[in-house]
Every structure is written in C-alpha cells, then in structure tokens.
Design a protein around this motif. Structure first.
Motif, PDB file in Angstrom:
ATOM      1  N   ARG A 120       0.830  -1.205   0.000  1.00 36.82           N
ATOM      2  CA  ARG A 120       0.000   0.000   0.000  1.00 36.82           C
ATOM      3  C   ARG A 120       0.866   1.257   0.000  1.00 36.82           C
ATOM      4  O   ARG A 120       0.555   2.234  -0.664  1.00 36.82           O
ATOM      5  CB  ARG A 120      -0.942   0.033   1.194  1.00 36.82           C
ATOM      6  N   ALA A 121       1.956   1.234   0.709  1.00 31.56           N
ATOM      7  CA  ALA A 121       2.834   2.394   0.742  1.00 31.56           C
ATOM      8  C   ALA A 121       3.483   2.626  -0.620  1.00 31.56           C
ATOM      9  O   ALA A 121       3.705   3.769  -1.017  1.00 31.56           O
ATOM     10  CB  ALA A 121       3.907   2.210   1.811  1.00 31.56           C
ATOM     11  N   ARG A 122       3.791   1.547  -1.347  1.00 31.15           N
ATOM     12  CA  ARG A 122       4.411   1.698  -2.667  1.00 31.15           C
ATOM     13  C   ARG A 122       3.410   2.084  -3.745  1.00 31.15           C
ATOM     14  O   ARG A 122       3.683   2.891  -4.597  1.00 31.15           O
ATOM     15  CB  ARG A 122       5.098   0.389  -3.072  1.00 31.15           C
ATOM     16  N   TRP A 123       2.226   1.477  -3.735  1.00 34.47           N
ATOM     17  CA  TRP A 123       1.243   1.665  -4.801  1.00 34.47           C
ATOM     18  C   TRP A 123       0.169   2.687  -4.452  1.00 34.47           C
ATOM     19  O   TRP A 123      -0.571   3.116  -5.343  1.00 34.47           O
ATOM     20  CB  TRP A 123       0.530   0.353  -5.096  1.00 34.47           C
ATOM     21  N   GLY A 124       0.033   3.058  -3.181  1.00 37.16           N
ATOM     22  CA  GLY A 124      -1.105   3.849  -2.712  1.00 37.16           C
ATOM     23  C   GLY A 124      -1.448   5.054  -3.556  1.00 37.16           C
ATOM     24  O   GLY A 124      -2.593   5.242  -3.971  1.00 37.16           O
ATOM     25  N   GLU A 140      -8.432  -3.051  -2.771  1.00 38.75           N
ATOM     26  CA  GLU A 140      -8.230  -2.837  -1.333  1.00 38.75           C
ATOM     27  C   GLU A 140      -7.608  -4.070  -0.680  1.00 38.75           C
ATOM     28  O   GLU A 140      -6.707  -3.958   0.137  1.00 38.75           O
ATOM     29  CB  GLU A 140      -9.557  -2.512  -0.643  1.00 38.75           C
ATOM     30  N   ARG A 141      -8.124  -5.257  -1.047  1.00 37.97           N
ATOM     31  CA  ARG A 141      -7.564  -6.492  -0.481  1.00 37.97           C
ATOM     32  C   ARG A 141      -6.125  -6.697  -0.933  1.00 37.97           C
ATOM     33  O   ARG A 141      -5.278  -7.146  -0.164  1.00 37.97           O
ATOM     34  CB  ARG A 141      -8.426  -7.692  -0.876  1.00 37.97           C
ATOM     35  N   TRP A 142      -5.842  -6.388  -2.198  1.00 33.73           N
ATOM     36  CA  TRP A 142      -4.503  -6.574  -2.725  1.00 33.73           C
ATOM     37  C   TRP A 142      -3.513  -5.598  -2.097  1.00 33.73           C
ATOM     38  O   TRP A 142      -2.382  -5.957  -1.796  1.00 33.73           O
ATOM     39  CB  TRP A 142      -4.518  -6.405  -4.250  1.00 33.73           C
ATOM     40  N   LEU A 143      -3.945  -4.345  -1.856  1.00 34.55           N
ATOM     41  CA  LEU A 143      -3.052  -3.350  -1.269  1.00 34.55           C
ATOM     42  C   LEU A 143      -2.779  -3.602   0.205  1.00 34.55           C
ATOM     43  O   LEU A 143      -1.715  -3.273   0.710  1.00 34.55           O
ATOM     44  CB  LEU A 143      -3.624  -1.938  -1.445  1.00 34.55           C
ATOM     45  N   GLY A 144      -3.750  -4.146   0.930  1.00 33.41           N
ATOM     46  CA  GLY A 144      -3.552  -4.390   2.363  1.00 33.41           C
ATOM     47  C   GLY A 144      -4.143  -3.261   3.201  1.00 33.41           C
ATOM     48  O   GLY A 144      -4.678  -2.277   2.686  1.00 33.41           O
TER      49      GLY A 144
END
Length: 186
Positions: A120-124, A140-144
């Motif tokens: 999430r921090a990288r792709w957010g 959302e599930r994939w990002l965490g």
C-alpha cells in the motif's frame, strides 16, 4: 562560496551499424538500440506467435508496433546520466512489484520482513483513484490495510567520524611485536 558549472556531458561514444545483410544503412544506426530492438522484437514475435498464431493484415500492427515504440522511447537518455529510459522503467516496475530490501545499520543487520515497505505504501498514490471504482474491493484487499503503513523511522543519526592515520609503529604496537616477527618469517 564558489559554485562551479559543468558545460560538457560525459563522453558518449556510440558504435554504429552501417550495413545489415548487405543493405546499406547510410550514416548508420546506433548499435545498442538496434540490438535491443531486435531482441525485443524477437521475444515479442515469439510470444505473439505462440499465443495468437500467425498475424493477419489487421493484427500485424499489434505484432510490429509495441516493440518498435518501446525501443524508440526506451533507448532515449533518462534524466540520470548514462542510463536509458527503459532501465528507469524496469527499475520502477521492479520497485512497485517487489519493493526493495532496506539497509539497516549500514548493512550490518538484515532487515526483517516487517521493516520492508508494504504494497500500500508503494502503490497507494498510484491506485487511489481506483479504490472508489467497481474494482475497489479487490484492489483494497490486494493493497492491504491502511494501518499497516509504517510510520517514519525517526530522525537521522548524525555521525561524527574522524579519520586517523596510523604509522607503522602504531600498527606494530597494535598487532604486537611477536605477530609481526612471525609474519616476516612466512
């Protein structure tokens, strides 16, 4: 305070290909982009032939154009000297997919998995607009979880290292005279 400016770039000596299979290329094409284009084209054609079969007249563009575009734009110089744009793209994609292992204590200790930057921090920032779309749930599930974004590690540690030069007498004193004598015998 004096400021110096550099008005010249690094030397860029590029080899050129002046002839291919007896066909004259005039002043020549740069050899490294030409080789990269041939390799990309070969790999792309192999994948397309395995997946879709031989090209037809309408689908020939899909076989020919993507590797050509990647080669033309990828072989240009990036903002970092001596690096192509395709290298920047590869590094960016690798970072987004895999992340990177942080360096802890100057490399003295391997980072634990909890210290790695999460997805999430990288792709957010790149995928925030998709969260409100119909694809929002799976993304959302994939990002965490949002709570799993690590907070800053804290203020930097200032190092006040002072180099010292030791002469041969100090080295002998540190090793001991006996060690130096044994070293001389061997």
């Amino acid at each position: 305070m004096r400021v110096g400016n550099t008005y010249t770039q690094h030397f860029a000596l590029e080899t050129k290909q002046h002839e291919i299979l007896g066909i004259d290329l005039g002043e020549g094409a740069p050899r490294r982009p030409l080789v990269m284009g041939l390799v990309l084209n070969g790999v792309w054609w192999a994948v397309m032939l395995l997946v879709f079969g031989a090209p037809s007249k309408p689908s020939f563009t899909a076989y020919f154009l993507p590797p050509l575009i990647v080669t033309v734009y990828g072989a240009q110089r990036a903002s970092i000297d001596r690096r192509w744009k395709i290298t920047q793209w590869a590094i960016g994609i690798r970072y987004l997919v895999l992340g990177h292992r942080p360096i802890v204590s100057g490399g003295r200790r391997a980072a634990t998995r909890s210290e790695w930057m999460n997805r999430r921090a990288r792709w957010g920032t790149r995928l925030e607009f998709l969260v409100d779309s119909p694809l929002g749930g799976p993304i959302e599930r994939w990002l965490g979880d949002e709570e799993s974004i690590p907070q800053g590690a804290g203020a930097p540690i200032r190092l006040a290292a002072r180099p010292r030069l030791f002469g041969p007498d100090a080295v002998v004193k540190a090793y001991g005279r006996k060690a130096m004598k044994q070293r001389g015998k061997s």
